[in-house]
Design a protein around this motif. Structure first.
Motif, PDB file in Angstrom:
ATOM      1  N   TYR A  40      -8.940   7.429   9.730  1.00 26.45           N
ATOM      2  CA  TYR A  40     -10.362   7.707   9.977  1.00 26.45           C
ATOM      3  C   TYR A  40     -10.964   8.535   8.839  1.00 26.45           C
ATOM      4  N   ALA A  41     -10.226   9.547   8.372  1.00 24.40           N
ATOM      5  CA  ALA A  41     -10.751  10.433   7.321  1.00 24.40           C
ATOM      6  C   ALA A  41     -11.019   9.655   6.037  1.00 24.40           C
ATOM      7  N   ALA A  42     -10.227   8.589   5.814  1.00 25.18           N
ATOM      8  CA  ALA A  42     -10.383   7.800   4.591  1.00 25.18           C
ATOM      9  C   ALA A  42     -11.324   6.618   4.788  1.00 25.18           C
ATOM     10  N   ASN A  43     -11.925   6.527   5.988  1.00 28.86           N
ATOM     11  CA  ASN A  43     -12.823   5.415   6.320  1.00 28.86           C
ATOM     12  C   ASN A  43     -12.130   4.058   6.243  1.00 28.86           C
ATOM     13  N   GLY A  44     -10.869   4.025   6.654  1.00 21.90           N
ATOM     14  CA  GLY A  44     -10.138   2.759   6.683  1.00 21.90           C
ATOM     15  C   GLY A  44     -10.152   2.182   8.084  1.00 21.90           C
ATOM     16  N   ILE A  45      -9.828   0.883   8.189  1.00 21.61           N
ATOM     17  CA  ILE A  45      -9.701   0.285   9.528  1.00 21.61           C
ATOM     18  C   ILE A  45      -8.239   0.012   9.874  1.00 21.61           C
ATOM     19  N   GLY A  46      -7.349   0.312   8.920  1.00 25.16           N
ATOM     20  CA  GLY A  46      -5.933   0.139   9.201  1.00 25.16           C
ATOM     21  C   GLY A  46      -5.101   0.964   8.235  1.00 25.16           C
ATOM     22  N   GLU A  88     -12.657 -11.035   2.408  1.00 22.06           N
ATOM     23  CA  GLU A  88     -12.692 -10.099   1.282  1.00 22.06           C
ATOM     24  C   GLU A  88     -11.995  -8.821   1.745  1.00 22.06           C
ATOM     25  N   GLU A  89     -10.815  -8.546   1.202  1.00 16.92           N
ATOM     26  CA  GLU A  89     -10.040  -7.395   1.670  1.00 16.92           C
ATOM     27  C   GLU A  89     -10.075  -6.245   0.674  1.00 16.92           C
ATOM     28  N   GLY A  90      -9.986  -5.056   1.220  1.00 17.22           N
ATOM     29  CA  GLY A  90      -9.791  -3.860   0.417  1.00 17.22           C
ATOM     30  C   GLY A  90      -8.580  -3.146   0.978  1.00 17.22           C
ATOM     31  N   CYS A  91      -8.195  -2.028   0.379  1.00 14.84           N
ATOM     32  CA  CYS A  91      -6.992  -1.336   0.845  1.00 14.84           C
ATOM     33  C   CYS A  91      -7.080   0.127   0.428  1.00 14.84           C
ATOM     34  N   LEU A  92      -6.703   1.032   1.333  1.00 17.31           N
ATOM     35  CA  LEU A  92      -6.753   2.457   1.002  1.00 17.31           C
ATOM     36  C   LEU A  92      -5.804   2.807  -0.147  1.00 17.31           C
ATOM     37  N   SER A  93      -4.816   1.954  -0.397  1.00 15.36           N
ATOM     38  CA  SER A  93      -3.879   2.199  -1.494  1.00 15.36           C
ATOM     39  C   SER A  93      -4.323   1.558  -2.804  1.00 15.36           C
ATOM     40  N   VAL A  94      -5.418   0.792  -2.741  1.00 14.92           N
ATOM     41  CA  VAL A  94      -5.966   0.158  -3.959  1.00 14.92           C
ATOM     42  C   VAL A  94      -7.470   0.427  -3.957  1.00 14.92           C
ATOM     43  N   ALA A 128      -6.822 -10.008  13.462  1.00 12.16           N
ATOM     44  CA  ALA A 128      -5.643 -10.745  12.964  1.00 12.16           C
ATOM     45  C   ALA A 128      -5.419 -10.471  11.478  1.00 12.16           C
ATOM     46  N   VAL A 129      -6.508 -10.422  10.706  1.00 19.60           N
ATOM     47  CA  VAL A 129      -6.400 -10.128   9.262  1.00 19.60           C
ATOM     48  C   VAL A 129      -5.776  -8.749   9.066  1.00 19.60           C
ATOM     49  N   CYS A 130      -6.281  -7.783   9.831  1.00 21.62           N
ATOM     50  CA  CYS A 130      -5.847  -6.401   9.670  1.00 21.62           C
ATOM     51  C   CYS A 130      -4.348  -6.258   9.978  1.00 21.62           C
ATOM     52  N   VAL A 131      -3.890  -6.870  11.071  1.00 18.46           N
ATOM     53  CA  VAL A 131      -2.469  -6.787  11.420  1.00 18.46           C
ATOM     54  C   VAL A 131      -1.621  -7.434  10.317  1.00 18.46           C
ATOM     55  N   GLN A 132      -2.065  -8.587   9.801  1.00 18.87           N
ATOM     56  CA  GLN A 132      -1.297  -9.263   8.742  1.00 18.87           C
ATOM     57  C   GLN A 132      -1.270  -8.428   7.461  1.00 18.87           C
ATOM     58  N   HIS A 133      -2.411  -7.821   7.114  1.00 19.61           N
ATOM     59  CA  HIS A 133      -2.488  -6.967   5.916  1.00 19.61           C
ATOM     60  C   HIS A 133      -1.531  -5.770   6.058  1.00 19.61           C
ATOM     61  N   GLU A 134      -1.588  -5.113   7.225  1.00 18.00           N
ATOM     62  CA  GLU A 134      -0.747  -3.915   7.420  1.00 18.00           C
ATOM     63  C   GLU A 134       0.732  -4.286   7.511  1.00 18.00           C
ATOM     64  N   MET A 135       1.038  -5.440   8.129  1.00 20.92           N
ATOM     65  CA  MET A 135       2.441  -5.859   8.209  1.00 20.92           C
ATOM     66  C   MET A 135       2.997  -6.184   6.832  1.00 20.92           C
ATOM     67  N   LEU A 142       1.448  -5.789  -1.243  1.00 18.55           N
ATOM     68  CA  LEU A 142       0.040  -5.397  -1.246  1.00 18.55           C
ATOM     69  C   LEU A 142      -0.841  -6.630  -1.377  1.00 18.55           C
ATOM     70  N   PHE A 143      -2.104  -6.517  -0.977  1.00 19.14           N
ATOM     71  CA  PHE A 143      -2.970  -7.698  -1.053  1.00 19.14           C
ATOM     72  C   PHE A 143      -3.174  -8.157  -2.498  1.00 19.14           C
ATOM     73  N   VAL A 144      -3.047  -7.232  -3.457  1.00 20.35           N
ATOM     74  CA  VAL A 144      -3.195  -7.646  -4.851  1.00 20.35           C
ATOM     75  C   VAL A 144      -2.017  -8.514  -5.317  1.00 20.35           C
TER      76      VAL A 144
END
Ligand code: ZN
Length: 176
Positions: A40-46, A88-94, A128-135, A142-144
């Motif tokens: 939440y602090a990083a404004n992420g959804i996963g 269009e995906e983003g990531c707290l690690s990228v 579904a996208v979020c679970v697949q991205h996090e898994m 990573l998505f990149v």
């Protein structure tokens, strides 16, 4: 609760393959709370445990509009999948990088809750996208990694530049 440090690409620790959670104890509950607060602090959804340098198979997410429905998936497994969607995906690690990734439209996932109870869900769309991205994080991907080597190199350079600018700004300002 405590906020955790999020690893950023190309940190090699992000490529670690996580192992199953075996102890459903108080420490696990604290970790889930801390990961949720960090997301939440990083404004992420996963957020996957891998991203906070904990190499256990768990992830938290909140795809609700008001960001008030935190969920946890422990030892998640995709039992079946169908269809295709690209988002269009983003990531707290990228940070600051977005790219379109093709994923399954529908998935059936089983996982444990924080008490170790197994549940099964059929998910679609963003959930579904979020679970697949996090898994993917849990297997060190990573998505990149879905991008061509050339595009991935551009991402790496862009992040290096962003960090240099941030470091320069921090050196020029009094950060309290
Ligand atoms: Zn991510």
């Amino acid at each position: 609760m405590a906020k955790l440090n999020i690893l950023e690409f190309p940190d090699p620790r992000l490529t670690t393959v996580a192992t199953d959670v075996e102890n459903f104890d108080a420490d696990l509950k604290t970790l889930v709370e801390d990961m949720t607060e960090t997301m939440y602090a990083a404004n992420g959804i996963g957020l996957a445990a891998t991203q906070v340098n904990i190499h256990k198979r768990l992830l938290v997410l909140d795809v609700s509009e008001n960001q008030d429905q935190p969920r946890v998936y422990i030892n998640p497994q995709i039992m079946s999948q169908s269809g295709e969607q690209s988002c269009e995906e983003g990531c707290l690690s990228v940070p600051g990088i977005y790219a379109s990734v093709e994923r399954a439209e529908n998935i059936t996932v089983t996982a444990c809750d924080v008490d170790g109870k197994t549940f099964e869900e059929e998910l679609e769309g963003l959930h579904a996208v979020c679970v697949q991205h996090e898994m993917d994080h849990l297997i060190g991907r990573l998505f990149v990694d879905y991008l061509s080597p050339l595009k991935r190199n551009i991402v790496r350079k862009k992040l290096q530049k962003q960090r240099k600018i941030a470091a320069k700004e921090a050196a020029e300002h009094l950060v309290i």
